[in-house]
Design an enzyme around this catalytic site. Structure first.
Site, short mmCIF file in Angstrom:
data_model
loop_
_atom_site.label_atom_id
_atom_site.label_comp_id
_atom_site.label_asym_id
_atom_site.label_seq_id
_atom_site.Cartn_x
_atom_site.Cartn_y
_atom_site.Cartn_z
N ARG A 81 -25.39 -9.91 -6.85
CA ARG A 81 -26.50 -9.16 -6.24
C ARG A 81 -27.83 -9.58 -6.86
O ARG A 81 -28.82 -9.80 -6.16
CB ARG A 81 -26.30 -7.66 -6.46
CG ARG A 81 -25.23 -7.07 -5.56
CD ARG A 81 -25.02 -5.59 -5.81
NE ARG A 81 -24.08 -5.05 -4.84
CZ ARG A 81 -23.15 -4.14 -5.12
NH1 ARG A 81 -23.03 -3.64 -6.33
NH2 ARG A 81 -22.34 -3.72 -4.17
N ASN A 113 -12.04 0.93 -9.25
CA ASN A 113 -13.06 1.52 -10.13
C ASN A 113 -12.59 2.77 -10.86
O ASN A 113 -11.70 3.45 -10.35
CB ASN A 113 -14.29 1.88 -9.29
CG ASN A 113 -15.27 0.73 -9.20
OD1 ASN A 113 -15.44 0.00 -10.16
ND2 ASN A 113 -15.89 0.59 -8.05
N PRO A 114 -13.19 3.09 -12.01
CA PRO A 114 -14.18 2.28 -12.73
C PRO A 114 -13.48 1.06 -13.32
O PRO A 114 -12.59 1.20 -14.16
CB PRO A 114 -14.72 3.22 -13.81
CG PRO A 114 -13.67 4.27 -13.98
CD PRO A 114 -12.91 4.37 -12.70
N VAL A 115 -13.88 -0.13 -12.87
CA VAL A 115 -13.04 -1.31 -13.03
C VAL A 115 -12.77 -1.68 -14.49
O VAL A 115 -11.66 -2.10 -14.83
CB VAL A 115 -13.58 -2.50 -12.22
CG1 VAL A 115 -14.90 -3.03 -12.77
CG2 VAL A 115 -12.55 -3.61 -12.16
N ASP A 116 -13.75 -1.51 -15.36
CA ASP A 116 -13.53 -1.92 -16.75
C ASP A 116 -12.45 -1.05 -17.40
O ASP A 116 -11.59 -1.53 -18.12
CB ASP A 116 -14.85 -1.84 -17.53
CG ASP A 116 -15.95 -2.62 -16.83
OD1 ASP A 116 -15.84 -3.85 -16.76
OD2 ASP A 116 -16.91 -2.00 -16.33
N ASP A 130 0.85 -1.18 0.00
CA ASP A 130 0.00 0.00 0.00
C ASP A 130 0.89 1.23 0.00
O ASP A 130 1.99 1.22 0.57
CB ASP A 130 -0.92 0.02 1.23
CG ASP A 130 -2.10 0.95 1.05
OD1 ASP A 130 -3.23 0.46 0.83
OD2 ASP A 130 -1.91 2.20 1.09
N HIS A 152 -19.49 -2.63 -15.25
CA HIS A 152 -19.77 -2.75 -13.81
C HIS A 152 -20.30 -1.39 -13.41
O HIS A 152 -19.53 -0.46 -13.18
CB HIS A 152 -18.50 -3.10 -13.03
CG HIS A 152 -18.64 -2.86 -11.55
ND1 HIS A 152 -19.64 -3.43 -10.78
CD2 HIS A 152 -17.93 -2.09 -10.69
CE1 HIS A 152 -19.52 -3.03 -9.53
NE2 HIS A 152 -18.50 -2.21 -9.44
P1 NAD Z 1 -9.85 2.48 0.45
O1 NAD Z 1 -9.59 3.94 0.41
O2 NAD Z 1 -10.35 1.86 1.70
O3 NAD Z 1 -8.52 1.69 0.03
C1 NAD Z 1 -7.74 2.05 -1.06
C2 NAD Z 1 -6.30 1.83 -0.68
O4 NAD Z 1 -5.50 2.09 -1.83
C3 NAD Z 1 -5.81 2.77 0.43
O5 NAD Z 1 -5.29 1.98 1.50
C4 NAD Z 1 -4.75 3.62 -0.26
O6 NAD Z 1 -3.68 3.98 0.62
C5 NAD Z 1 -4.30 2.68 -1.36
N1 NAD Z 1 -3.60 3.37 -2.46
C6 NAD Z 1 -3.93 4.52 -3.05
N2 NAD Z 1 -3.01 4.81 -4.01
C7 NAD Z 1 -2.12 3.78 -4.02
C8 NAD Z 1 -0.96 3.49 -4.79
N3 NAD Z 1 -0.54 4.31 -5.75
N4 NAD Z 1 -0.29 2.35 -4.52
C9 NAD Z 1 -0.69 1.52 -3.54
N5 NAD Z 1 -1.79 1.74 -2.78
C10 NAD Z 1 -2.49 2.86 -3.03
O7 NAD Z 1 -10.85 2.19 -0.76
P2 NAD Z 1 -11.72 0.85 -0.94
O8 NAD Z 1 -13.06 1.05 -0.37
O9 NAD Z 1 -10.90 -0.30 -0.53
O10 NAD Z 1 -11.91 0.82 -2.54
C11 NAD Z 1 -10.83 0.50 -3.38
C12 NAD Z 1 -11.27 0.49 -4.84
O11 NAD Z 1 -12.17 -0.62 -5.05
C13 NAD Z 1 -12.05 1.75 -5.24
O12 NAD Z 1 -11.65 2.12 -6.54
C14 NAD Z 1 -13.49 1.26 -5.23
O13 NAD Z 1 -14.33 2.05 -6.03
C15 NAD Z 1 -13.29 -0.13 -5.78
N6 NAD Z 1 -14.43 -1.05 -5.65
C16 NAD Z 1 -14.62 -1.91 -6.67
C17 NAD Z 1 -15.70 -2.79 -6.65
C18 NAD Z 1 -15.91 -3.73 -7.82
O14 NAD Z 1 -16.95 -4.40 -7.93
N7 NAD Z 1 -14.95 -3.83 -8.72
C19 NAD Z 1 -16.56 -2.81 -5.55
C20 NAD Z 1 -16.32 -1.93 -4.49
C21 NAD Z 1 -15.26 -1.02 -4.55
#
Ligand code: NAD
Length: 318
Positions: free
Chosen positions: A155, A124-127, A37, A179
């Site tokens: 879901r 996200n946006p994952v695609d 991280d 998504h």
């Molecule tokens: P969060 O803020 O809790 O965690 C994100 C982490 O990424 C943080 O710990 C941050 O320090 C770290 N980070 C940021 N920049 C970084 C880098 N350059 N290198 C390494 N680490 C880095 O956020 P979250 O709730 O865990 O969400 C994470 C992502 O997942 C978001 O983009 C969210 O939208 C996405 N998400 C995707 C889905 C899906 O279905 N694909 C579902 C829910 C959330």
């Protein structure tokens, strides 16, 4: 099933990443886990917290620790959940510029590490982020898997299962496409307890209006959860575990992941949620269903929505 030790590296030890790890550890899908991280304390603190499960989980792991990109070199699977979370009222596509910059920097680090395994992207946006990562790394597109519409479909299965009082596992209903808000229900391929969905409609066990309502509920579920508790993470954590387990166990199962289209479903050169066979090679092939004209038109619209964002991202990452 492969018997050698499995190593999984996570980039992004936030809510989604650690929910994935907690689920993966409880299901015993790998032997070694490494957390990376940008906020090093988050990686170290979560590694220590997760390590405390070792004595009481059914299938023990051999190691879990905070690390760096050198740990990718001999990893089997890399899961990327780094990024900033979605703000209330924001769509996934609104986050595109910020997260594209983050994804580009991660992709360059992973490429430099000599990583040869399978990458699974959830940011996200994952695609769009999956495409950014694959283009920047230049990795074989089959070895880069987006989480696609795995969560959206999970879901929908739960909601329809609740309505019909059928276990979600026996509800084979799918959302494909982005998504997000433009995802497309593929009612023509749906089965419940092995019976075509059309039989349930004919016998009035469920109406088209109820199906449309469940589709809308599935699509707006993330907005509702974000309003209530700011982020969604347990559902996607379980979906990521399902995808990574399918890769590590070479399952050859069909999941609604983000795969790169080359003419399938009439579209090209973008990652989007489609049924694809998942194995130790990543997504091996895309399963081509016969969509109805309406489903195909909706899917084309979803691709067009994503292509607009992809154009914006090209400016950001060049
Ligand atoms: P969060 O803020 O809790 O965690 C994100 C982490 O990424 C943080 O710990 C941050 O320090 C770290 N980070 C940021 N920049 C970084 C880098 N350059 N290198 C390494 N680490 C880095 O956020 P979250 O709730 O865990 O969400 C994470 C992502 O997942 C978001 O983009 C969210 O939208 C996405 N998400 C995707 C889905 C899906 O279905 N694909 C579902 C829910 C959330």
């Amino acid at each position: 099933m492969k018997n050698t030790a499995n190593k999984v590296v996570l980039v992004g030890a936030g809510a989604v990443g650690t929910s994935f790890l907690y689920s993966a550890i409880n299901q015993g899908i790998a032997d070694e886990y490494v957390l990376i991280d940008a906020f090093v304390d988050a990686a170290e603190g979560n590694a220590l917290d997760l390590a405390d499960t070792a004595a009481v989980i059914p299938v023990p792991f051999t190691s879990i620790k905070a690390g760096n990109y050198q740990d990718c070199q001999d990893a089997d699977v890399l899961v990327i959940t780094a990024g900033r979370p979605r703000k209330p009222g924001e769509s996934r596509l609104d986050m595109v510029a910020d997260n594209a910059k983050i994804m580009k920097s991660i992709a360059l680090e992973v490429k430099a590490s000599g990583f040869k395994g399978i990458s699974v992207i959830a940011s996200n946006p994952v695609d769009v982020m999956t495409l950014v990562y694959q283009e920047v790394t230049g990795f074989d597109p089959h070895k880069v898997v987006g989480s696609g519409t795995t969560l959206d479909s999970a879901r929908l299965r739960r909601l329809i299962g609740e309505k019909l009082e059928v276990a979600p596992v026996d509800v084979e209903t799918f959302l494909i496409g982005e998504h997000g808000d433009s995802s497309v229900p593929v009612w023509s391929q749906a089965t419940i307890l092995g019976q075509p969905l059309s039989r349930y409609l004919e016998s009035n066990k469920i109406t088209q209006q109820e199906l449309d309502e469940t589709r809308n509920q599935a699509i707006t579920m993330a907005h509702r959860i974000i309003e209530l508790k700011r982020a969604t993470f347990y559902g996607i954590g379980a979906c990521l575990t399902r995808i990574v387990k399918a890769i590590l166990d070479d399952e050859r199962v069909t999941l609604m992941v983000g795969a790169k289209l080359s003419g399938e479903y009439q579209n090209n050169n973008l990652y989007i949620g489609v049924p694809a066979i998942i194995s130790a090679q990543g997504w091996e092939s895309i399963v081509q269903w016969d969509l109805t004209l309406e489903e195909q038109a909706q899917f084309n619209q979803s691709c067009a929505t994503l292509n607009e964002s992809i154009q914006k991202v090209r400016q950001v990452i060049k």
